[in-house]
Write a protein that holds these residues in place. Structure first.
Motif, mmCIF file in Angstrom:
data_model
loop_
_atom_site.group_PDB
_atom_site.id
_atom_site.type_symbol
_atom_site.label_atom_id
_atom_site.label_comp_id
_atom_site.label_asym_id
_atom_site.label_seq_id
_atom_site.Cartn_x
_atom_site.Cartn_y
_atom_site.Cartn_z
ATOM 1 N N SER A 134 -48.039 3.426 -21.516
ATOM 2 C CA SER A 134 -47.009 2.454 -21.828
ATOM 3 C C SER A 134 -46.611 2.563 -23.280
ATOM 4 O O SER A 134 -47.450 2.553 -24.161
ATOM 5 N N GLY B 291 -42.645 -2.668 -25.296
ATOM 6 C CA GLY B 291 -42.791 -3.033 -23.895
ATOM 7 C C GLY B 291 -42.323 -4.433 -23.554
ATOM 8 O O GLY B 291 -42.219 -4.768 -22.377
ATOM 9 N N ARG C 61 -40.655 -4.591 -17.078
ATOM 10 C CA ARG C 61 -41.256 -3.284 -16.878
ATOM 11 C C ARG C 61 -40.756 -2.641 -15.608
ATOM 12 O O ARG C 61 -40.560 -3.283 -14.605
ATOM 13 N N ASP D 210 -43.212 4.237 -17.296
ATOM 14 C CA ASP D 210 -43.001 3.829 -18.679
ATOM 15 C C ASP D 210 -42.710 5.033 -19.534
ATOM 16 O O ASP D 210 -43.130 6.137 -19.257
ATOM 17 N N ARG E 166 -47.255 -8.803 -21.016
ATOM 18 C CA ARG E 166 -47.857 -7.497 -20.784
ATOM 19 C C ARG E 166 -49.251 -7.481 -21.373
ATOM 20 O O ARG E 166 -49.517 -8.089 -22.410
#
Lengths: 339, 278
Positions: B58, B82, B87, B91, B184
């Motif tokens: 990510s 992020g 999302r 990624d 996240r």
């Protein structure tokens, strides 16, 4: 007549799904059962989504995403929904429909629509969905003619005894109790295709009849979708073969960097400022480029793909058979038609 | 519109720049972000991609982004990349979809700066349509993204962390339409935030607003608040000028196998007046 307000007309509707399944070998063209995929009610139906599920043969491919190989050519009564056989992976934006490892919930590393089931299931499952840009109104008795085809991928050379995919196509929508007069103006979805198989690192340009408006009325283009099909064959170690969309390499752990692309309108206006990396246009999450423009009759987009920088590998060293690379660009939108 | 171009002609502009490891960089050629017609445009999407980037990791965990739009900030200083957008799988690609398109002129461009702990090559793109020039002093919607960044919680420990009053706040004099929150979490070494469900530590959230009203009243597991698929929580509410949300996160990493980290982002829009006459 005025454009039908679909949401108002179908406000008191109830959900319905019609579907049919079929088996396909490489290179086959078939037609799904029109009776099964018809509006068999005595009142109008509206289709919101086209759903396709593909179950791969019982093989141990590294990755199997048949979204570029299995194609649909659809029509509702006399209204065409696609210009030709369109890959099911290019009808709508991609979505996280599967996982790399069926025991976890990780995002798909490649072939995002496929579940690589490994030890759990002996096949791959691919899920594809086209949420229609505008719902499609289907009058009672109207057949939804769906022709289906499958490319010759070359996998039957690797696995000659096990090549049949099972495909289920479903139309999900709603049925109302009200009756609708003929002659109403309704939106009808449409998808056009530009496809090029790259046999060498070269430049490909779409033709005048690929991504254009063939209708008398304006075509509202919702989006362009760009995907890359990579077929890799290894006759020495068959398990290392794969068919994938947007993925590359042994074990498919990287996304394919779609070659630099230029988009212009037929009237010469540039959409991109020259050639820009493909993944800046077909953003890597949905492979979609929002457009939202009306095309008059005969107007369209010219897409040029410059793959002179090199192509993903399609053949293992020592393999007797070679796969292929193909770019798949679709134009999704709708136009108004009279029922 | 001067009548020469089709209305709503889609356009996409793109620039590439490199960030050194443990460094900070932005585009050296901002002119790349000006469309070829030198016209104003409505930006529907801002895209950030890392080229040649493996998809398991990510960007969130080791890059942060600041975007300035003339004198208007789009991000509250540097925010983890992020939390700029919900999302998606794969990624390495962040797409900020602007439900209220951003009016951009050749004189006024969103300018990114990014920091990263690893060397990256970034593609920054603006996707949109040509716009009819607006009169000077016209009102436009400008996005705003801010975040509450947790501190790392070591394996075998617990931690209670609270956001500052300025983290998830509306610093403007006009109301902020909050579109969604993004939550996240990451394991600092593996950098996969959704990851496998098993063996995850407990991470629970409580949230209230500046009036003391509960938003998330009871300690609630992270993924019950933020949808596990896209780590987003659509709220669609209005935050008054000077208002804020207070987030309390309880992390229990006693059974975790990796150090734990989280970030909570807030995405919204406020009205501003265009800065330059077009």
């Amino acid at each position: 007549m005025e454009l039908l307000d679909i949401e108002e007309f179908f406000a008191d509707s109830y959900p319905v799904v019609v579907s049919d399944s079929i088996d396909l070998d490489e290179g086959e063209n078939k037609q799904l059962d029109s009776q099964a995929l018809s509006n068999f009610f005595d009142t109008p139906m509206v289709i919101d989504e086209v759903r396709v599920q593909i179950q791969s043969p019982d093989v141990e491919l590294q990755a199997a995403n048949y979204g570029g190989s299995v194609r649909l050519k659809m029509s509702a009564g006399r209204h065409a929904l696609s210009s030709t056989y369109v890959p099911v992976g290019c009808l709508g934006p991609t979505f996280d429909g599967g996982t790399r490892d069926s025991t976890s919930f990780q995002a798909g590393i490649y072939s995002p629509e496929s579940i690589l089931a490994g030890e759990i299931l002996p096949f791959h499952l691919g899920f594809f969905r086209w949420k229609l840009p505008r719902p499609l109104v289907v009058l009672p008795g109207t057949p939804l003619e769906t022709k289906i085809s499958r490319q010759v991928e070359g996998l039957s050379q690797i696995y000659p005894d096990d090549t049949t995919v099972s495909v289920n196509v479903a139309y999900a929508g709603r049925v109302t109790k009200k009756h609708l007069q003929r002659g109403q103006t309704v939106p009808v979805p449409y998808v056009g295709l530009f496809e090029n198989v790259f046999t060498s690192a070269s430049v490909a340009t779409s033709g005048q009849l690929d991504l254009y408006n063939p209708f008398q009325s304006p075509l509202h283009v919702q989006r362009l979708i760009g995907r890359w099909q990579n077929i890799y064959l290894d006759s020495s170690v068959p398990d290392l073969s794969f068919i994938s969309l947007d993925a590359n390499g042994i074990y498919g752990d990287t996304q394919i960097d779609f070659p630099p692309t230029q988009i212009r309108t037929f009237s010469g206006f540039s959409v991109t400022n020259g050639f820009i990396p493909g993944l800046s246009i077909w953003e890597a999450n949905t492979r979609s480029f929002p457009v939202n423009i009306n095309l008059e009759r005969g107007e369209g987009f010219q897409v040029t793909i410059d793959a002179t920088g090199g192509l993903p590998s399609t053949q293992a060293e020592g393999s007797l058979y070679n796969g292929s690379n193909a770019s798949l660009v679709t134009m999704v939108g709708w136009r108004n038609e009279i029922l | 519109m001067n009548g020469k171009f089709p209305p709503d002609l889609p356009v996409i502009t793109e620039t590439t720049f490199s960030i050194p490891a443990n460094g900070e960089a932005g585009p050296s050629k901002l002119s790349d972000l000006i469309n070829q017609y030198k016209m104003p445009m409505w930006v529907d999407e801002i895209r950030i991609a890392a080229t040649g980037y493996a998809d398991f990791f990510s960007l969130f965990s080791f890059t942060s982004t600041r975007i300035l739009f003339g004198r208007y900030p789009i991000t509250h200083d540097f925010v983890p990349t992020g939390v700029l957008a919900p999302r998606w799988p794969g990624d390495g690609h962040v797409v900020i979809r602007l439900h209220k398109p951003l009016y951009v002129t050749p004189a006024d461009l969103p300018v990114p700066m990014m920091r990263s702990t690893v060397a990256l090559t970034i593609r920054f793109s603006l996707v949109g349509r040509l716009a009819t020039p607006l009169p000077s002093n016209a009102k436009i919607w400008v996005p705003y993204i801010t975040s509450f960044n947790g501190t790392s919680v070591a394996v075998g420990t617990k931690s209670k962390q609270q956001s500052k009053l300025t983290d998830l706040a509306n610093p403007f004099r006009s109301p902020l339409t909050v579109r969604f929150f993004i939550g996240r979490r990451t394991m600092t070494t593996a950098s996969v935030d959704a990851g496998t469900i098993n063996n995850q530590p407990s991470m629970k959230l409580r949230m209230s607003n500046h009036l003391g009203r509960p938003v998330v009243r009871d300690p609630t597991p992270f993924f019950d608040v933020f949808n596990v698929r896209d780590q987003a929580w659509a709220v669609n509410s209005v935050l008054a000028p000077g208002g804020y949300f207070l987030a309390n996160v309880d992390v229990d990493a006693t059974s975790a196998t990796e150090d734990q980290l989280f970030n909570i982002g807030m995405f919204g829009y406020r009205e501003e007046r265009i800065q330059w006459s077009t």
